[in-house]
Each structure stands twice: as C-alpha cells, then as structure tokens.
Design a protein around this motif. Structure first.
Motif, mmCIF file in Angstrom:
data_model
loop_
_atom_site.group_PDB
_atom_site.id
_atom_site.type_symbol
_atom_site.label_atom_id
_atom_site.label_comp_id
_atom_site.label_asym_id
_atom_site.label_seq_id
_atom_site.Cartn_x
_atom_site.Cartn_y
_atom_site.Cartn_z
ATOM 1 N N THR A 170 0.857 -1.191 0.000
ATOM 2 C CA THR A 170 0.000 0.000 0.000
ATOM 3 C C THR A 170 0.891 1.239 0.000
ATOM 4 O O THR A 170 0.696 2.168 0.769
ATOM 5 N N ARG A 171 1.849 1.203 -0.836
ATOM 6 C CA ARG A 171 2.739 2.347 -0.964
ATOM 7 C C ARG A 171 2.903 2.688 -2.436
ATOM 8 O O ARG A 171 2.838 1.811 -3.289
ATOM 9 N N TYR A 172 3.071 3.960 -2.676
ATOM 10 C CA TYR A 172 3.388 4.395 -4.032
ATOM 11 C C TYR A 172 4.895 4.372 -4.198
ATOM 12 O O TYR A 172 5.647 4.335 -3.222
ATOM 13 N N THR A 173 5.293 4.428 -5.436
ATOM 14 C CA THR A 173 6.727 4.461 -5.721
ATOM 15 C C THR A 173 7.067 5.722 -6.506
ATOM 16 O O THR A 173 6.387 6.054 -7.477
ATOM 17 N N LYS A 174 8.079 6.383 -6.040
ATOM 18 C CA LYS A 174 8.586 7.550 -6.749
ATOM 19 C C LYS A 174 9.785 7.085 -7.573
ATOM 20 O O LYS A 174 10.688 6.441 -7.043
ATOM 21 N N TYR A 175 9.761 7.349 -8.855
ATOM 22 C CA TYR A 175 10.836 6.899 -9.734
ATOM 23 C C TYR A 175 11.792 8.061 -10.000
ATOM 24 O O TYR A 175 11.386 9.102 -10.519
ATOM 25 N N ILE A 176 13.011 7.850 -9.622
ATOM 26 C CA ILE A 176 14.020 8.904 -9.747
ATOM 27 C C ILE A 176 15.025 8.489 -10.809
ATOM 28 O O ILE A 176 15.658 7.428 -10.703
ATOM 29 N N ILE A 177 15.157 9.302 -11.807
ATOM 30 C CA ILE A 177 16.038 8.958 -12.919
ATOM 31 C C ILE A 177 17.490 9.188 -12.504
ATOM 32 O O ILE A 177 17.870 10.302 -12.134
ATOM 33 N N VAL A 178 18.256 8.126 -12.564
ATOM 34 C CA VAL A 178 19.691 8.236 -12.291
ATOM 35 C C VAL A 178 20.412 8.594 -13.592
ATOM 36 O O VAL A 178 21.197 9.521 -13.655
ATOM 37 N N ASP A 179 20.120 7.825 -14.604
ATOM 38 C CA ASP A 179 20.592 8.130 -15.954
ATOM 39 C C ASP A 179 19.637 7.418 -16.906
ATOM 40 O O ASP A 179 18.616 6.889 -16.473
ATOM 41 N N GLU A 180 19.988 7.370 -18.150
ATOM 42 C CA GLU A 180 19.019 6.850 -19.118
ATOM 43 C C GLU A 180 18.798 5.343 -19.021
ATOM 44 O O GLU A 180 17.879 4.811 -19.651
ATOM 45 N N VAL A 181 19.601 4.668 -18.227
ATOM 46 C CA VAL A 181 19.391 3.221 -18.085
ATOM 47 C C VAL A 181 19.185 2.788 -16.634
ATOM 48 O O VAL A 181 19.106 1.594 -16.348
ATOM 49 N N ASN A 182 19.104 3.725 -15.727
ATOM 50 C CA ASN A 182 18.924 3.360 -14.325
ATOM 51 C C ASN A 182 17.897 4.256 -13.649
ATOM 52 O O ASN A 182 17.889 5.477 -13.859
ATOM 53 N N LEU A 183 17.066 3.618 -12.840
ATOM 54 C CA LEU A 183 16.064 4.344 -12.057
ATOM 55 C C LEU A 183 16.221 3.989 -10.589
ATOM 56 O O LEU A 183 16.488 2.831 -10.249
ATOM 57 N N LYS A 184 16.048 4.968 -9.738
ATOM 58 C CA LYS A 184 15.943 4.677 -8.314
ATOM 59 C C LYS A 184 14.480 4.616 -7.950
ATOM 60 O O LYS A 184 13.677 5.411 -8.452
ATOM 61 N N HIS A 185 14.137 3.715 -7.063
ATOM 62 C CA HIS A 185 12.755 3.583 -6.610
ATOM 63 C C HIS A 185 12.700 4.021 -5.152
ATOM 64 O O HIS A 185 13.456 3.518 -4.330
ATOM 65 N N ARG A 186 11.817 4.924 -4.870
ATOM 66 C CA ARG A 186 11.646 5.354 -3.481
ATOM 67 C C ARG A 186 10.166 5.264 -3.144
ATOM 68 O O ARG A 186 9.335 5.933 -3.767
ATOM 69 N N SER A 187 9.824 4.434 -2.175
ATOM 70 C CA SER A 187 8.405 4.268 -1.852
ATOM 71 C C SER A 187 7.978 5.293 -0.813
ATOM 72 O O SER A 187 8.793 5.778 -0.023
ATOM 73 N N TYR A 188 6.716 5.617 -0.832
ATOM 74 C CA TYR A 188 6.177 6.559 0.147
ATOM 75 C C TYR A 188 4.730 6.179 0.440
ATOM 76 O O TYR A 188 4.103 5.415 -0.300
ATOM 77 N N ALA A 189 4.214 6.724 1.512
ATOM 78 C CA ALA A 189 2.909 6.301 2.018
ATOM 79 C C ALA A 189 1.800 6.530 0.998
ATOM 80 O O ALA A 189 1.767 7.553 0.321
ATOM 81 N N ALA A 190 0.903 5.554 0.933
ATOM 82 C CA ALA A 190 -0.231 5.659 0.020
ATOM 83 C C ALA A 190 -1.519 5.368 0.781
ATOM 84 O O ALA A 190 -1.517 4.623 1.757
ATOM 85 N N ALA A 191 -2.589 5.941 0.324
ATOM 86 C CA ALA A 191 -3.885 5.668 0.936
ATOM 87 C C ALA A 191 -4.520 4.429 0.324
ATOM 88 O O ALA A 191 -5.503 3.910 0.821
ATOM 89 N N ARG A 192 -3.939 3.974 -0.753
ATOM 90 C CA ARG A 192 -4.547 2.858 -1.470
ATOM 91 C C ARG A 192 -3.452 1.994 -2.075
ATOM 92 O O ARG A 192 -2.440 2.497 -2.552
ATOM 93 N N GLY A 193 -3.688 0.713 -2.059
ATOM 94 C CA GLY A 193 -2.704 -0.193 -2.625
ATOM 95 C C GLY A 193 -2.956 -0.456 -4.099
ATOM 96 O O GLY A 193 -3.893 0.076 -4.699
ATOM 97 N N ARG A 194 -2.081 -1.279 -4.646
ATOM 98 C CA ARG A 194 -2.269 -1.676 -6.037
ATOM 99 C C ARG A 194 -3.534 -2.502 -6.163
ATOM 100 O O ARG A 194 -3.899 -3.255 -5.260
ATOM 101 N N GLN A 195 -4.186 -2.377 -7.259
ATOM 102 C CA GLN A 195 -5.368 -3.182 -7.525
ATOM 103 C C GLN A 195 -4.930 -4.438 -8.286
ATOM 104 O O GLN A 195 -3.755 -4.783 -8.259
ATOM 105 N N ALA A 196 -5.842 -5.086 -8.912
ATOM 106 C CA ALA A 196 -5.516 -6.351 -9.581
ATOM 107 C C ALA A 196 -4.450 -6.154 -10.658
ATOM 108 O O ALA A 196 -4.355 -5.095 -11.274
ATOM 109 N N ILE A 197 -3.659 -7.164 -10.822
ATOM 110 C CA ILE A 197 -2.628 -7.134 -11.856
ATOM 111 C C ILE A 197 -3.274 -7.265 -13.230
ATOM 112 O O ILE A 197 -4.117 -8.128 -13.454
#
Lengths: 214, 184
Positions: free
Chosen positions: A153-180
């Motif tokens: 039940t967290r969102y993810t903030k995607y931080i661009i490191v460079d054109e081939v790498n992303l950092k993922h930083r999760s933060y509080a969410a009021a709602r989780g992911r729904q069905a895949i």
C-alpha cells in the motif's frame, strides 16, 4: 544533435537544478524502456512532457535542463489519494475525464509510471482515453505494470539516475495496487496506441513503451 | 521604492535586527512603510507576516515576503524570497525566486527558481534553472529553455494598496486548483 549530446549537461556549474538528494539507500533498477522513451522524446525540438507522478527535482532537472523539455507535472497519485480519503473513488473516472484541459496532441511524451496499477478498471479506462487524446501522433507513453500479486500500500517515486537506471523510493499511500493487469488488458486499455517495446524486468516490473500511430 | 527607516538601521558591526513583523499601513499611500525591517548592507526588505498587499509590487532591492501578497510582483534584478509564512497569489517576475511558503501563480525568473522543502508552487515556472527540494509541492509546468531568461515586462511603478490587518480581513490562503498539498 544526438541523444547523448542532449543529456550532457549544458552547464558546467553543477550547482544548478538538481537539488534532490538521491538517497543512498534507494534501490536502483536497470530500465530498458527509458532510453527508448528518451529517444522518441528527443527526436523533436523542445519536446513537451507530461509527468503523472509526484514532482522529483532531479527528474525536472534531467528533462528540463539536460533534454530541453517543457515539463508538466500533474501528480495523479495525490488526486487518487484525495478521492480515496473522501470516499469518492466512484467519481474518479468522471474526474479523470476532465482532468486534462490541454488540447489534443499537446504532449510529445507521457510518463505514466505505475499509476494504472492503482486504479479501478473504470478510472484506468478514463485515464487511458485521456492520455491517448493528449499524446501527439508518434508521441511516446511509458508505463510500468506490476506482475506480482498486489500487496503493498505504498506508491513508488521513480528517480532517474541516468538513461538506463532508475531509483525507486516508496512513500505512504492511501490505497494499494489493484488487480494485476494482463498484457492483453493493457493493450485493450490503450487501444488508441500501439505497443512499441515491452520488457519484463528482474524485479517483476513490466515496462511498456507505447507509441501513438501517426 | 521602499522608504528607509533610519530608526531600524543597526549600529555598525551589529547584526541586523529581527523582522519586526506587522506594521499597520495606510491603504494606497505611496511609499507606505511596507517594509518592517531593513538590512542596510544588503538592501533586503522584509514584509511581515501580518501584512496584506493587493496590487502591483515593484522593487529594486531583494525582498522577503512573510505576509500575503495578491497581484503582481516584479523585482527585475533582485531576489524574491517567499518566507515560510508567506502566501502569494500573484504573477511573479524576479531574477531569482526562493520559495519556502506558498505561491499560487506563474513564476518567471531570469536566473533561478528554488522551491525549498515545504515550499509550494501551483503555477507555471519559466526559468533557466529550477531546483525543487524533496518535500516540496509543485503543480504546473516547468520551462527551462534559454528563452525563459527573458526580462519581465516593464511596468510602471504603482503604489501598493496595503491594508492594516486590523481593519480588513487577510487574503484567504491560495487554494490549489486541484489536489491537496502533498510532499514530493
């Protein structure tokens, strides 16, 4: 001007735009679709980008200063949280249908991140329709889709490191992911776009790059 | 445009006095004492947190706003700082803009826009350099093209219409067009 030329900082003074301290602890994942998305984006002069995630200072610097994009930040995760808190999720599709005042084809690229995973079917359909509308012909949309059962039940903030790498930083969410969503559901959702590239990453994230037919 | 108040000039070698906060002002009086403190050495003017200004605000000094301003702010070659208590509902033109409070309106800076932690901007930013800190709120567009460094439109200096807080309710806090204030 090639892509690599564009992502070379235009300024020598490093104190410029990137103020967001990229946390050392944030996990880094290789991304395969981002480079292709950037190639699509930078094929035009002064591309216009729509970012549906929360504002990330370093991403703004990356797109704005290094790639010369004009960036629109529309944090739909906060809209989703607001509707969830008010118990008004059933109004979300209607809200999304009027959320973007921009003209048709206003954006050269859209960063959808993993937003669709958090929406109900109706809201996802409304959003997909609007994104298809505001994307210009030959424009690109980058979406991430989970492939594991939803449990966070967290969102993810995607931080661009460079054109081939992303950092993922999760933060509080009021709602989780729904069905895949299955691939065919995603393709149906974005019926006005075509899948240009699709990757399954080691972290079970599916990266899908859509292009709008000319 | 700001009258200097010799009474608050610090003695040589002494640090500048803390901002005095509110100073009642006469509405529409040219050259009103909108400044509540003054740094002689650096020419920084401070608008206290109980001050409400509606209209055009022009200046040729660095300015810090802790109060409410509604209208247009133009500091052609100077730094505008929106303090943590500052609430701005205005079009802003300056050399550099530092946001620690809340801004609703478009911001154009010829040098840099810096949205600090807990700062909030709802509007479009045009500036060659933009820094957005973790924890800041931003909704709008960012244009960092070189053409963004264009000078603000030259406007005639007009007196601001400042109201004493006691006689008029303050400007309501700017309401974001949509969405709650969120942390980035």
């Amino acid at each position: 001007m090639g892509l690599l030329d564009r992502i070379t900082p235009r300024r020598s003074d490093a104190e410029t735009s990137v103020d967001l301290p990229v946390s050392v602890g944030d996990p880094v994942f290789a991304t395969k679709a981002l480079r292709k998305f950037l190639t699509c984006l930078t094929s035009r002069e002064s591309p216009v980008l729509l970012d549906l995630g929360p504002v990330v200072g370093s991403n703004v610097g990356f797109f704005g200063e290094q790639l010369g994009c004009k960036i629109f930040v529309e944090d739909l995760f906060s809209d989703l949280d607001r509707h969830n808190r008010k118990g008004a999720l059933e109004t979300l599709p209607e809200f999304l249908n009027t959320r973007f005042p921009q003209a048709d084809g206003a954006f050269d690229g859209i960063l959808c991140w993993d937003l669709i995973d958090y929406l109900d079917r109706g809201a996802a359909q409304a959003l997909a329709g609007q994104l298809t509308r505001v994307l210009r012909p030959e424009g690109a949309l980058l979406g991430f889709f989970g492939s594991a059962p939803p449990r966070d039940t967290r969102y993810t903030k995607y931080i661009i490191v460079d054109e081939v790498n992303l950092k993922h930083r999760s933060y509080a969410a009021a709602r989780g992911r729904q069905a895949i969503l299955l691939n065919r559901d995603i393709i149906k959702l974005f019926a006005g776009l075509r899948v240009s590239d699709s990757f399954l990453l080691q972290n079970n994230l599916r990266e899908i790059l859509f292009r709008k037919p000319a | 445009m700001w009258k200097r108040d010799e009474a608050v000039r610090p003695a040589p070698g002494q640090p500048m006095a803390a901002p005095l906060g509110s100073t009642p002002m006469t509405a529409g009086a040219p050259g009103s004492r909108a400044e509540t403190s003054h740094n002689v050495e650096k020419d920084i003017v401070n608008i206290g947190k109980s001050v409400v200004i509606k209209g055009e605000l022009n200046g040729s000094e660095d300015l810090t706003i802790e109060g409410h301003v509604e209208g247009t702010i133009q500091l052609r070659d100077h730094v505008l700082t929106i303090g943590p208590n500052g609430k701005i509902k205005a079009q802003v033109f300056a050399k550099a803009v530092i946001v620690l409070g809340e801004v609703t309106g478009n911001v154009t800076a010829s040098d840099k826009v810096d949205i600090r932690d807990n700062g909030s901007v709802d509007g479009d930013i045009v500036s060659p350099r933009v820094a957005i800190a973790e924890g800041a709120h931003f909704r709008g567009s960012v244009d960092m093209q070189r053409k963004a460094a264009a000078q603000p439109p030259k406007a005639e200096v007009k007196p601001v219409a400042a109201q004493p807080v006691a006689s008029q309710p303050p400007v309501p806090a700017p309401t974001p067009p949509a969405g709650p204030r969120i942390g980035a």
